[in-house]
Design a protein around this motif. Structure first.
Motif, mmCIF file in Angstrom:
data_model
loop_
_atom_site.group_PDB
_atom_site.id
_atom_site.type_symbol
_atom_site.label_atom_id
_atom_site.label_comp_id
_atom_site.label_asym_id
_atom_site.label_seq_id
_atom_site.Cartn_x
_atom_site.Cartn_y
_atom_site.Cartn_z
ATOM 1 N N THR A 162 38.758 -52.676 5.901
ATOM 2 C CA THR A 162 39.221 -54.024 6.239
ATOM 3 C C THR A 162 40.079 -54.576 5.111
ATOM 4 O O THR A 162 39.711 -54.514 3.943
ATOM 5 C CB THR A 162 38.033 -54.980 6.482
ATOM 6 O OG1 THR A 162 37.265 -54.498 7.589
ATOM 7 C CG2 THR A 162 38.517 -56.390 6.802
ATOM 8 N N VAL A 163 41.223 -55.135 5.503
ATOM 9 C CA VAL A 163 42.131 -55.772 4.555
ATOM 10 C C VAL A 163 42.702 -57.007 5.234
ATOM 11 O O VAL A 163 42.875 -57.040 6.452
ATOM 12 C CB VAL A 163 43.250 -54.797 4.117
ATOM 13 C CG1 VAL A 163 44.063 -54.324 5.307
ATOM 14 C CG2 VAL A 163 44.159 -55.430 3.083
ATOM 15 N N GLN A 186 42.306 -48.563 -3.717
ATOM 16 C CA GLN A 186 42.453 -49.475 -2.584
ATOM 17 C C GLN A 186 41.482 -49.114 -1.466
ATOM 18 O O GLN A 186 40.796 -49.989 -0.899
ATOM 19 C CB GLN A 186 43.878 -49.417 -2.034
ATOM 20 C CG GLN A 186 44.930 -50.117 -2.858
ATOM 21 C CD GLN A 186 46.306 -49.961 -2.230
ATOM 22 O OE1 GLN A 186 46.620 -48.919 -1.639
ATOM 23 N NE2 GLN A 186 47.131 -50.985 -2.340
ATOM 24 N N GLU A 187 41.443 -47.846 -1.128
ATOM 25 C CA GLU A 187 40.600 -47.401 -0.010
ATOM 26 C C GLU A 187 39.127 -47.686 -0.284
ATOM 27 O O GLU A 187 38.379 -48.088 0.621
ATOM 28 C CB GLU A 187 40.829 -45.919 0.256
ATOM 29 C CG GLU A 187 42.203 -45.620 0.834
ATOM 30 C CD GLU A 187 42.413 -44.137 1.100
ATOM 31 O OE1 GLU A 187 42.927 -43.803 2.163
ATOM 32 O OE2 GLU A 187 42.076 -43.322 0.213
ATOM 33 N N LYS A 188 38.709 -47.500 -1.517
ATOM 34 C CA LYS A 188 37.317 -47.780 -1.882
ATOM 35 C C LYS A 188 36.987 -49.248 -1.663
ATOM 36 O O LYS A 188 35.942 -49.584 -1.082
ATOM 37 C CB LYS A 188 37.089 -47.390 -3.350
ATOM 38 C CG LYS A 188 35.679 -47.677 -3.861
ATOM 39 C CD LYS A 188 35.562 -47.301 -5.335
ATOM 40 C CE LYS A 188 34.185 -47.666 -5.886
ATOM 41 N NZ LYS A 188 34.062 -47.325 -7.329
ATOM 42 N N LEU A 189 37.875 -50.149 -2.102
ATOM 43 C CA LEU A 189 37.647 -51.581 -1.911
ATOM 44 C C LEU A 189 37.628 -51.942 -0.429
ATOM 45 O O LEU A 189 36.798 -52.749 0.017
ATOM 46 C CB LEU A 189 38.738 -52.380 -2.625
ATOM 47 C CG LEU A 189 38.734 -52.369 -4.149
ATOM 48 C CD1 LEU A 189 39.955 -53.119 -4.682
ATOM 49 C CD2 LEU A 189 37.454 -52.978 -4.706
ATOM 50 N N GLU A 247 42.304 -58.864 -0.094
ATOM 51 C CA GLU A 247 43.726 -58.537 -0.131
ATOM 52 C C GLU A 247 43.928 -57.434 -1.161
ATOM 53 O O GLU A 247 43.767 -57.643 -2.361
ATOM 54 C CB GLU A 247 44.549 -59.763 -0.505
ATOM 55 C CG GLU A 247 46.041 -59.504 -0.535
ATOM 56 C CD GLU A 247 46.811 -60.253 0.532
ATOM 57 O OE1 GLU A 247 48.038 -60.081 0.586
ATOM 58 O OE2 GLU A 247 46.193 -61.003 1.294
ATOM 59 N N THR A 248 44.257 -56.246 -0.666
ATOM 60 C CA THR A 248 44.411 -55.083 -1.546
ATOM 61 C C THR A 248 45.823 -54.517 -1.534
ATOM 62 O O THR A 248 46.191 -53.755 -2.427
ATOM 63 C CB THR A 248 43.453 -53.955 -1.122
ATOM 64 O OG1 THR A 248 43.697 -53.635 0.254
ATOM 65 C CG2 THR A 248 42.000 -54.378 -1.282
ATOM 66 N N ARG A 249 46.636 -54.876 -0.529
ATOM 67 C CA ARG A 249 47.948 -54.224 -0.375
ATOM 68 C C ARG A 249 49.071 -55.170 -0.789
ATOM 69 O O ARG A 249 50.008 -55.424 -0.030
ATOM 70 C CB ARG A 249 48.120 -53.733 1.063
ATOM 71 C CG ARG A 249 46.999 -52.792 1.470
ATOM 72 C CD ARG A 249 47.207 -52.186 2.834
ATOM 73 N NE ARG A 249 45.964 -51.609 3.333
ATOM 74 C CZ ARG A 249 45.817 -51.008 4.512
ATOM 75 N NH1 ARG A 249 46.873 -50.905 5.312
ATOM 76 N NH2 ARG A 249 44.656 -50.533 4.890
#
Length: 527
Positions: free
Chosen positions: A346-347, A386-389, A471-473
């Motif tokens: 989820t992002v 990113q994927e881990k978060l 928000e990671t991206r």
């Protein structure tokens, strides 16, 4: 032409007053002149007394003589910075250029190539705008994700579902920035983006603009392959010779990699292929909502009878230890959106319609991260981080947007209800404890940032400010290395735009797409 800067007028002025002010500054007796607005912004330094500040260009007889006798530093001779297409090179391009990705970088690269006589093929893993809209709305309503047709993937790229911001810090002596804005206007955007200090289109209008642009490209010979994944690249003697597109082999000597930075599977393939890339610092954090009325009052002052646009803000700070904390992609009158593109991850992002008339303002308040946070130093370490978060974020909400009030975040406790205002989201939400998504140092920096920003925007750290994870991206965690001709180490492959690590928004991605097209044009001529 003549340029006049720093024309100040009351917020409720008329166009007639603007023309009279120009006439007065130039000490003209006649009304026989034409002008064009170059820049328009709100001056709120003496709030609640507000002004509009203009820069304009004026066409009139005897311009040199007129400027010379005025001795006004705000009045000068001016030459418009017009973009011009480069000349074609000497080498025939015997195959059609392939562009992977139909975001701003890919679209503008295709547009320039088509104007110079090439007929590019644009491969886009996602769907056309109309189908994409249906898929996104269904995801927000039901939680059912279409992995290749969502907020991240599809015609127009991730920016299609955003605020549509068009401001950029890119230095642009060649006029590309104006060309991008003029192109958007040509295809349906409002003309005020040409001069607004912080131009934006809005997701509702931007979607139509993208479709109109694609239709003209198709009329000029460009082929679009939607719902098609570039899942293989054939290399011979150190150069690209074909692209595999969902089982179809396309022979080509030129492949533009205009990937969005959510195309992680493609990054892994390209890394295995041997394309040079390196990890890049970026930032992560939470979407933070405040009442738009609060932001307007902080920016404009109180008791305004005149209708003003929903105010943006920009805040930034640095703290001991080197952590930068700042706002990113601020959406006045906007919505927090579930912008996930992968199962089990989820992002969130922010989005505004052209009217920016939502009840809340939201912005990503993000904390800088480096390879020290990734736990590794290889090129793809940032992607894995990113994927881990995003997996942890998904688990908190089981696919819904996890939310927590700022006061509860500071107390490390789950929220049970909203405070004096409610969330504005696209996608279902659930209260969860966002503590622990970031490490302790990052969380501390986030809290310090929120508290510091309250000195700039009173109430910014209010206890009922709504945080949405995560928000990671914010920008690509990877940069594909390219040489002075904008090629990668594999000849004929041109990394381009935001995903490749060379842009940070719609306009800068479009400009980079133009630059890559120019490099191709200067080398080749169409067969």
């Amino acid at each position: 032409m003549i340029r006049i800067n720093q024309i100040k007028l009351p917020i409720d002025h008329t166009q007639g007053q603007l023309k009279n002010k120009i006439k007065k500054i130039l000490k003209l007796r006649s009304d026989v002149f034409s002008y064009k607005i170059l820049k328009k912004s709100i001056d709120a330094r003496k709030k609640p007394e507000l002004f509009y500040i203009y820069s304009v260009s004026v066409e009139i007889d005897n311009e040199t003589h007129l400027v010379g006798r005025l001795h006004n530093p705000s009045v000068m001779l001016y030459k418009e910075n017009r973009y011009s297409l480069p000349e074609n090179g000497e080498n025939f391009l015997n195959s059609r250029p392939v562009i992977v990705g139909a975001g701003p970088a890919g679209l503008f690269c295709a547009y320039i190539l088509s104007l110079k006589g090439f007929a590019p093929i644009v491969i886009e893993r996602g769907s056309r705008v109309d189908k994409r809209k249906r898929d996104v709305e269904n995801f927000w309503n039901t939680g059912i994700l279409v992995p290749d047709s969502n907020v991240q993937f599809g015609e127009g790229g991730a920016g299609t579902f955003s605020d549509g911001k068009l401001n950029t810090s890119v230095k642009d002596p060649g006029g590309r920035n104006n060309f991008v804005l003029e192109t958007f206007v040509k295809f349906g955007a409002k003309s005020d983006i040409l001069y607004d200090n912080k131009p934006h289109i809005g997701t509702d209008i931007l979607a139509d603009v993208i479709v109109n642009m694609r239709k003209e490209l198709e009329n000029n010979g460009t082929t679009f392959m939607f719902d098609t994944l570039a899942d293989g690249f054939e290399i011979s003697d150190g150069r690209i010779c074909s692209v595999n597109a969902s089982g179809q082999k396309i022979n080509t000597d030129v492949c533009v990699l205009a990937l969005g930075h959510s195309s992680r599977d493609t990054f892994y393939k390209l890394h295995d292929l041997g394309i040079d890339m390196q990890s890049k610092n970026f930032a992560v954090g939470f979407r933070v909502e405040h009442p738009q009325e609060m932001i307007n009052e902080a920016m404009y002052g109180k008791n305004h009878d005149i209708k003003l646009p929903a105010s943006p803000y920009k805040v930034t700070s640095n703290f001991p230890g080197g952590r930068g904390v700042y706002s990113f992609c601020m959406c006045p009158g906007g919505y927090v959106v579930n912008s996930s593109s992968g199962e089990g991850k989820t992002v969130v992002n922010g989005m505004s319609y052209s009217g920016r008339n939502g009840k809340n303002a939201n912005s990503a308040i993000i904390v800088s991260v480096t390879d020290k946070d990734f736990g590794a130093d290889d090129a793809l370490a940032g992607i894995r981080f990113q994927e881990k978060l995003e997996r942890k974020n998904y688990e908190l909400g089981n696919g819904k947007i996890p939310q927590q009030l700022f006061g509860d975040f500071c107390q490390n406790t789950i929220s049970t209800s909203f405070g004096n205002f409610n969330t504005q989201t696209k996608g279902k939400t659930v209260f969860a404890k966002l503590n622990g998504l970031m490490n302790d140092e990052m969380e501390k920096s986030f809290i310090l940032g929120m508290q510091h920003f309250s000195h700039m925007v009173p109430g910014f750290d209010r206890k009922d400010a709504i945080l949405s994870g995560m928000e990671t991206r914010t920008s690509s965690p990877v940069r594909m290395i390219r040489n002075e001709n904008l090629e990668s180490n594999i000849r004929g492959m041109y990394p381009c735009g935001e995903g490749a690590g060379y842009a940070g928004g719609i306009t800068s991605a479009a400009i980079d797409g133009i630059k890559v097209a120019e490099a191709i044009v200067k080398k080749y001529k169409p067969d």
